[in-house]
Scaffold this motif. Structure first.
Motif, PDB file in Angstrom:
ATOM      1  N   PHE A 165       0.780  -0.815  -0.046  1.00  0.00           N
ATOM      2  CA  PHE A 165      -0.074  -0.246  -0.093  1.00  0.00           C
ATOM      3  C   PHE A 165       0.455   1.000   0.071  1.00  0.00           C
ATOM      4  O   PHE A 165       0.105   2.035  -0.980  1.00  0.00           O
ATOM      5  N   GLU A 166       2.134   1.081   0.764  1.00  0.00           N
ATOM      6  CA  GLU A 166       3.286   2.408   0.868  1.00  0.00           C
ATOM      7  C   GLU A 166       3.654   3.089  -0.989  1.00  0.00           C
ATOM      8  O   GLU A 166       3.460   3.698  -0.806  1.00  0.00           O
TER       9      GLU A 166
ATOM     10  N   GLU B  21     -13.555  15.591  10.074  1.00  0.00           N
ATOM     11  CA  GLU B  21     -13.287  15.929   9.087  1.00  0.00           C
ATOM     12  C   GLU B  21     -11.799  15.614   8.330  1.00  0.00           C
ATOM     13  O   GLU B  21     -12.167  15.585   7.073  1.00  0.00           O
ATOM     14  N   VAL B  22     -10.972  14.868   9.541  1.00  0.00           N
ATOM     15  CA  VAL B  22      -9.616  14.471   8.899  1.00  0.00           C
ATOM     16  C   VAL B  22     -10.014  13.039   8.479  1.00  0.00           C
ATOM     17  O   VAL B  22      -9.046  12.586   6.959  1.00  0.00           O
ATOM     18  N   THR B  23     -10.690  12.470   9.020  1.00  0.00           N
ATOM     19  CA  THR B  23     -11.649  10.721   8.218  1.00  0.00           C
ATOM     20  C   THR B  23     -11.746  10.794   7.002  1.00  0.00           C
ATOM     21  O   THR B  23     -11.413  10.005   6.620  1.00  0.00           O
ATOM     22  N   LYS B  24     -12.729  11.513   6.898  1.00  0.00           N
ATOM     23  CA  LYS B  24     -13.393  12.165   5.351  1.00  0.00           C
ATOM     24  C   LYS B  24     -12.508  12.444   4.709  1.00  0.00           C
ATOM     25  O   LYS B  24     -11.891  11.746   3.385  1.00  0.00           O
ATOM     26  N   ARG B  25     -11.231  12.769   4.804  1.00  0.00           N
ATOM     27  CA  ARG B  25      -9.893  13.186   4.042  1.00  0.00           C
ATOM     28  C   ARG B  25      -8.897  12.301   3.893  1.00  0.00           C
ATOM     29  O   ARG B  25      -8.918  11.674   2.802  1.00  0.00           O
ATOM     30  N   ILE B  26      -8.530  11.373   5.071  1.00  0.00           N
ATOM     31  CA  ILE B  26      -8.041  10.158   4.714  1.00  0.00           C
ATOM     32  C   ILE B  26      -8.646   9.019   3.692  1.00  0.00           C
ATOM     33  O   ILE B  26      -8.286   8.542   3.275  1.00  0.00           O
ATOM     34  N   ALA B  27      -9.949   9.110   3.733  1.00  0.00           N
ATOM     35  CA  ALA B  27     -10.621   8.269   3.490  1.00  0.00           C
ATOM     36  C   ALA B  27     -10.758   8.459   1.976  1.00  0.00           C
ATOM     37  O   ALA B  27     -10.907   7.181   0.772  1.00  0.00           O
TER      38      ALA B  27
ATOM     39  N   LEU C 198      -8.408  10.699   0.726  1.00  0.00           N
ATOM     40  CA  LEU C 198      -7.539  10.309  -0.044  1.00  0.00           C
ATOM     41  C   LEU C 198      -6.803   8.141  -0.092  1.00  0.00           C
ATOM     42  O   LEU C 198      -6.209   7.872  -1.312  1.00  0.00           O
ATOM     43  N   ALA C 199      -7.344   7.177   0.651  1.00  0.00           N
ATOM     44  CA  ALA C 199      -7.179   5.631   0.452  1.00  0.00           C
ATOM     45  C   ALA C 199      -8.106   5.787  -0.753  1.00  0.00           C
ATOM     46  O   ALA C 199      -7.561   4.905  -2.063  1.00  0.00           O
ATOM     47  N   SER C 200      -9.045   5.825  -1.142  1.00  0.00           N
ATOM     48  CA  SER C 200     -10.437   5.738  -2.235  1.00  0.00           C
ATOM     49  C   SER C 200      -9.228   6.055  -3.890  1.00  0.00           C
ATOM     50  O   SER C 200      -9.187   5.372  -4.561  1.00  0.00           O
ATOM     51  N   GLY C 201      -7.906   7.256  -3.705  1.00  0.00           N
ATOM     52  CA  GLY C 201      -7.700   7.298  -4.861  1.00  0.00           C
ATOM     53  C   GLY C 201      -6.208   6.521  -4.963  1.00  0.00           C
ATOM     54  O   GLY C 201      -5.989   6.090  -5.575  1.00  0.00           O
ATOM     55  N   ILE C 202      -6.041   6.272  -3.843  1.00  0.00           N
ATOM     56  CA  ILE C 202      -5.126   5.070  -4.373  1.00  0.00           C
ATOM     57  C   ILE C 202      -5.266   3.427  -4.586  1.00  0.00           C
ATOM     58  O   ILE C 202      -4.609   3.135  -5.085  1.00  0.00           O
ATOM     59  N   PHE C 203      -6.368   3.441  -4.222  1.00  0.00           N
ATOM     60  CA  PHE C 203      -6.819   1.803  -4.769  1.00  0.00           C
ATOM     61  C   PHE C 203      -7.727   2.351  -6.217  1.00  0.00           C
ATOM     62  O   PHE C 203      -7.036   1.141  -7.062  1.00  0.00           O
TER      63      PHE C 203
ATOM     64  N   PRO D  52     -12.528  -0.099  -1.395  1.00  0.00           N
ATOM     65  CA  PRO D  52     -13.423  -1.016  -0.561  1.00  0.00           C
ATOM     66  C   PRO D  52     -13.626   0.293   0.023  1.00  0.00           C
ATOM     67  O   PRO D  52     -14.560   0.365   0.792  1.00  0.00           O
ATOM     68  N   ILE D  53     -13.627   2.013  -0.847  1.00  0.00           N
ATOM     69  CA  ILE D  53     -13.465   2.547   0.473  1.00  0.00           C
ATOM     70  C   ILE D  53     -15.639   3.384   0.013  1.00  0.00           C
ATOM     71  O   ILE D  53     -16.176   3.862   1.121  1.00  0.00           O
ATOM     72  N   PRO D  54     -16.181   3.310  -1.043  1.00  0.00           N
ATOM     73  CA  PRO D  54     -17.514   3.381  -1.072  1.00  0.00           C
ATOM     74  C   PRO D  54     -18.756   2.821  -0.393  1.00  0.00           C
ATOM     75  O   PRO D  54     -19.236   2.908   0.282  1.00  0.00           O
ATOM     76  N   ALA D  55     -17.900   1.720   0.213  1.00  0.00           N
ATOM     77  CA  ALA D  55     -18.665   0.544   0.809  1.00  0.00           C
ATOM     78  C   ALA D  55     -18.779   1.178   2.450  1.00  0.00           C
ATOM     79  O   ALA D  55     -20.254   0.788   2.722  1.00  0.00           O
TER      80      ALA D  55
END
Length: 421
Positions: A106-107, A169-175, A177-182, A195-198
């Motif tokens: 992932f990293e 708000e940070v949770t939303k931003r982290i989600a 970012l993760a979605s963009g990576i996936f 996996p983020i939209p679910a």
């Protein structure tokens, strides 16, 4: 067909002694035990490749690989051969796939994605904020895992750890970012879904609304609080808070202003389009400079500020490094010390000013232009033309005078609702 051989027994394998030269003990189906002069024993299998050439496989050393284990490996190899697959090539392909899996963590993928976004879409400050967020909330938990193996339940656990800090708000931003990576990993062929939209219905919703701001009816109390606390503030902080009240600029647009943009003699302040929110966009930026317009009271504050920080690059220099601006948090900290933490923000001054000017019956389009909300597509090159400037200058002076009258107690404000910026 491999030669028939009497199957080995565990006792034969265990008691096989080394000789001067390497020798073998056949087990059948092409498999045999190779005994070396050093005493090491290893399982091997001789076979003919689909192309007719002879080859050998090694199954491992005895006793780490038992006789039964070696036979299982031999049987699996024979099944591949029956299907026309070379077991040696199959093993190499699986090894390469495993290495690819191990290297595409992932990293690794996240940093590759981040680099591409930083080069094509993000401003340097955004890129820095995003990598720090990933290093804090993503890499320690899932950074070393192959990106193809990260499933929805694990991402829910990761994001809920951020939620527990109360940082919705940070949770939303982290989600995000993760979605963009996936999604980037999907394009690269390393996984099949994001996996983020679910998780949308399984994370705490953010509080709806705009940046925290008091309503117009609360303005007199805010002005009293500012006046009461000014003696406890550093002069630049006091002036910064007053300027946020008197101008419609965003916090960063004020804090990051260099003195080179300020013409005290002619009372001119023009913010280059590159520093504006819409101008900083990588794609289709609005390339129009912005004229904030300061009232008389604002220019008085800037002249006072120049006595303190005029020798520095910025209006509000960082105390440790005068070549850098002060943190945007200065305004928030000042508001918090006055008891307005969570109730008012730097952006809230824009919302508040908009509400005040509506009560003063100013046209919305004029207010929006002063807020730099007007779209370049709507107003085109005429966005900051001369025929718009005078009416906005008059509006800003009226606004400042009105605040002054409120602070002196000469104006009583009725209860108006909050106006979103």
């Amino acid at each position: 067909m491999p030669k028939l051989a009497t199957p080995l027994t565990d006792i034969q394998v265990r008691n096989a002694k080394p000789k001067d030269k390497t020798y073998t003990l056949a087990d059948g189906n092409g498999m045999y035990l190779e005994v070396m002069p050093t005493g090491k024993k290893r399982w091997r299998m001789a076979y003919r490749q689909p192309n007719g050439k002879n080859n050998r496989l090694t199954f491992g050393e005895y006793p780490l690989v038992s006789l039964a284990d070696a036979r299982d490996k031999c049987l699996a190899a024979r099944k591949l051969l029956k299907g026309g697959i070379d077991p040696a090539k199959d093993r190499e392909e699986k090894k390469r796939a495993a290495n690819t899996l191990a290297s595409n963590t992932f990293e690794v993928i996240a940093r590759e994605w981040h680099k591409k976004k930083a080069e094509s879409a993000w401003q340097p400050q955004t890129a820095e904020q995003n990598i720090k967020a990933m290093e804090r909330d993503l890499f320690p938990q899932i950074g070393r895992l192959p990106i193809s193996e990260i499933e929805t339940p694990l991402m829910l656990e990761v994001l809920q750890q951020v939620e527990k800090r109360g940082a919705l708000e940070v949770t939303k931003r982290i989600a995000a970012l993760a979605s963009g990576i996936f999604k980037y990993a999907i394009v690269k062929g390393f996984r099949n879904y994001d996996p983020i939209p679910a998780l949308k219905d399984h994370l705490k919703p953010r509080a709806k609304g705009h940046h925290a701001s008091i309503v117009v009816a609360e303005l007199p109390d805010l002005l009293k609080a500012i006046s009461k606390n000014e003696g406890r503030m550093y002069p630049p902080n006091r002036i910064g808070l007053r300027l946020m009240l008197l101008t419609f600029v965003r916090t960063s647009e004020l804090i990051e202003t260099p003195w080179s943009e300020i013409d005290l003699k002619n009372e001119q302040w023009v913010i280059p389009w590159q520093r504006m929110k819409m101008g900083a966009k990588r794609i289709n930026p609005r390339m129009v400079d912005h004229h904030p317009f300061l009232p008389r009271q604002g220019w008085e504050l800037l002249r006072e500020l120049h006595q303190y920080t005029g020798g520095s690059k910025y209006l509000f220099p960082n105390r440790r490094d005068h070549e850098k601006p002060l943190s945007n948090g200065m305004i928030l900290q000042a508001l918090k010390r006055m008891g307005y933490g969570g109730r008012m923000t730097g952006h809230g001054f824009r919302s508040l000013a908009k509400g005040v000017l509506k009560t003063l019956k100013y046209p919305v389009d004029r207010i929006e232009r002063q807020l730099s909300h007007a779209s370049g597509e709507v107003y085109g090159g005429a966005y900051d033309r001369e025929d718009f400037l005078q009416e906005r200058k008059e509006m800003m002076q009226h606004y400042a005078d009105y605040l002054e009258q409120i602070e002196r107690g000469n104006v009583i404000i009725a209860s108006f609702g909050k106006t979103a910026a």
